[in-house]
Structure formats: C-alpha cells, structure tokens
Design an enzyme around this catalytic site. Structure first.
Site, mmCIF file in Angstrom:
data_model
loop_
_atom_site.group_PDB
_atom_site.id
_atom_site.type_symbol
_atom_site.label_atom_id
_atom_site.label_comp_id
_atom_site.label_asym_id
_atom_site.label_seq_id
_atom_site.Cartn_x
_atom_site.Cartn_y
_atom_site.Cartn_z
ATOM 1 N N LYS A 71 0.806 -1.186 0.000
ATOM 2 C CA LYS A 71 0.000 0.000 0.000
ATOM 3 C C LYS A 71 0.856 1.260 0.000
ATOM 4 C CE LYS A 71 -3.875 -1.722 2.813
ATOM 5 N NZ LYS A 71 -4.600 -1.462 4.093
ATOM 6 N N ASP A 138 7.813 1.997 -1.387
ATOM 7 C CA ASP A 138 7.967 3.019 -0.355
ATOM 8 C C ASP A 138 9.215 2.797 0.485
ATOM 9 O OD1 ASP A 138 6.950 0.712 0.761
ATOM 10 O OD2 ASP A 138 5.531 1.720 2.079
ATOM 11 N N ILE A 139 9.430 1.559 0.936
ATOM 12 C CA ILE A 139 10.572 1.285 1.817
ATOM 13 C C ILE A 139 11.066 -0.131 1.600
ATOM 14 C CG2 ILE A 139 9.040 0.614 3.728
ATOM 15 C CD1 ILE A 139 11.175 1.825 5.628
ATOM 16 N N ILE A 140 12.359 -0.303 1.574
ATOM 17 C CA ILE A 140 12.974 -1.622 1.497
ATOM 18 C C ILE A 140 13.694 -1.881 2.799
ATOM 19 C CG2 ILE A 140 14.784 -2.971 0.374
ATOM 20 C CD1 ILE A 140 13.991 -1.745 -2.262
ATOM 21 N N ASP A 141 13.315 -2.972 3.436
ATOM 22 C CA ASP A 141 13.905 -3.342 4.728
ATOM 23 C C ASP A 141 15.031 -4.335 4.482
ATOM 24 O OD1 ASP A 141 14.438 -4.108 7.349
ATOM 25 O OD2 ASP A 141 12.354 -3.920 7.959
ATOM 26 N N GLY A 143 15.042 -6.413 1.907
ATOM 27 C CA GLY A 143 15.195 -6.517 0.458
ATOM 28 C C GLY A 143 14.920 -7.904 -0.094
ATOM 29 N N LYS A 144 14.605 -8.865 0.775
ATOM 30 C CA LYS A 144 14.414 -10.248 0.320
ATOM 31 C C LYS A 144 13.188 -10.383 -0.575
ATOM 32 C CE LYS A 144 16.722 -12.115 4.415
ATOM 33 N NZ LYS A 144 16.570 -12.906 5.672
ATOM 34 N N ASP A 197 1.961 3.477 7.033
ATOM 35 C CA ASP A 197 1.024 3.530 8.149
ATOM 36 C C ASP A 197 1.339 2.469 9.202
ATOM 37 O OD1 ASP A 197 -1.313 1.153 7.917
ATOM 38 O OD2 ASP A 197 -0.151 1.520 6.107
#
Length: 211
Positions: A71, A138-141, A143-144, A197
């Site tokens: 999202k 939005d964001i890559i933690d 990356g897996k 969110d």
C-alpha cells in the site's frame, strides 16, 4: 547532526535524532506515539524531485511502465510521476507515454516471511514484456521480497527493470539489494508517515519516527 547527502542517496546516521515534534504541525492525538519528525515533508519533496530528474535522464524519451507496490508506495508513485512529467515538459515539447499498474506482494507462512512471494492486483505480468519497467516501492527493509519480485519480473523478459525506493533501512539482516534510485537511507527504526502507516494510522506528510 544533519543528514549527509551523497551522490546516490541522503544517508541518515545511526545517531541522527531528527526534529522535535513541537516544531511541526503533528496531530495531537498522534503526539504520544511519536518520537520525532525524522524527515520533514519539504525535504522529502525536494529529494523526490531529484530522483525524478535521475529517472528521466536514464529513460530518455523511451516509454515505460510504472509498477507500484501497495500500500505504501502509492503516494511516492504519485509525486514521483508528477515530477517526472515536469522534467519532460521542461526539456521537450513532446511528452513520454507511460502506463501505471498496482501490485501487492504477499509473502507468508504462519505469519512469517519465507521468500515465497505471491503477486496480487494484476492479472499476470506478461504485459511487461519488452517494456522499460520502473518498480516503485515506499521502503525496502531486508530486500528479500524485492529480490524475489525482480526474479519474477525477469521471467517476463522486460527491456529493462529499475527500482525506485524512497527509503532503504540500514539493517544487519539486509540481503544486499540496492535499488537503482534511493531517496533516503535510514537507521533501523520503525517509521510512519508519508503513506507508511501503522494499522491505518499516521497519514502524515512527513516521515515520522514511531516509538
């Protein structure tokens, strides 16, 4: 300590404290749940404008397909595409055609990510064949999940695939994946805001650090 800008990203150090909440218009019912304003809205917009210039320069006049990961990616997508269109308008009288599609990624087994990724939201990905694809996240933690998605996309034989992520977390569990376009590299902290969110809360324009 202020963010340190590099040629590829804006990097926030591990000891970066952000800005006190009292300096910004944060809804009062969120204040007790937040630690700081990590990145103000204006800085986010300026950074997206630069990413848009980089994307437009790399793609040139070629059409492309934007693939938004929901999202959280929808707001970044909207702002990024608007700024890309501005780049083309300023540099040429001709517009560059592009398409937009939305997907959701589901990686699960007993509430744990396994790398077994299911793509939701589109009826197959064959339409990406021979196209320049811009994946917007939005964001890559770690990356897996993104690595698995890229493997799925490559099977569709696109002309090219680029990944734009507004945020990348600096974490010891990282897979080593680096997006082609990175807005901010941030410490391993839980953030909300700018469409990121927490249980549908914190729809703020700035990037906020959640306690």
């Amino acid at each position: 300590m202020v963010p340190v800008q590099t040629s590829a990203k804006v990097e926030l150090s591990d000891d970066y404290k952000g800005y006190e909440l009292e300096y910004f218009c944060v809804p009062r019912h969120y204040e007790d749940s937040l630690e700081c304003v990590l990145i103000p809205s204006g800085l986010i917009q300026d950074r997206i404008e630069r990413l848009a210039r980089d994307v437009a320069a790399d793609l040139g006049r070629e059409p492309f397909a934007a693939l938004c990961v929901l999202k959280g990616g929808y707001k970044f997508l909207a702002d990024l595409l608007e700024k890309i269109k501005q780049c083309y308008r300023f540099s040429s009288e001709n517009s560059v055609p592009f398409s937009v599609d939305f997907i959701r990624l589901q990686s699960y087994k007993d509430d744990h990510s396994t790398g077994d990724v299911k793509v939701l939201g589109v009826d197959g990905l064959s339409f990406l064949q021979n196209k320049n694809v811009l994946v917007v996240e939005d964001i890559i933690d770690t990356g897996k999940t993104m690595k698995v998605l890229l493997e799925i996309l490559e099977k569709q034989k696109p002309k090219s695939v680029k990944v734009a992520s507004l945020f990348v977390k600096r974490t010891s569990s990282s897979s080593g994946l680096r997006p082609d376009y990175v807005g901010f590299e941030i410490p391993d902290r839980f953030i909300v805001g700018y469409a990121l969110d927490y249980n549908e809360y914190f729809p703020c324009e700035s990037c906020l650090c959640h306690q």
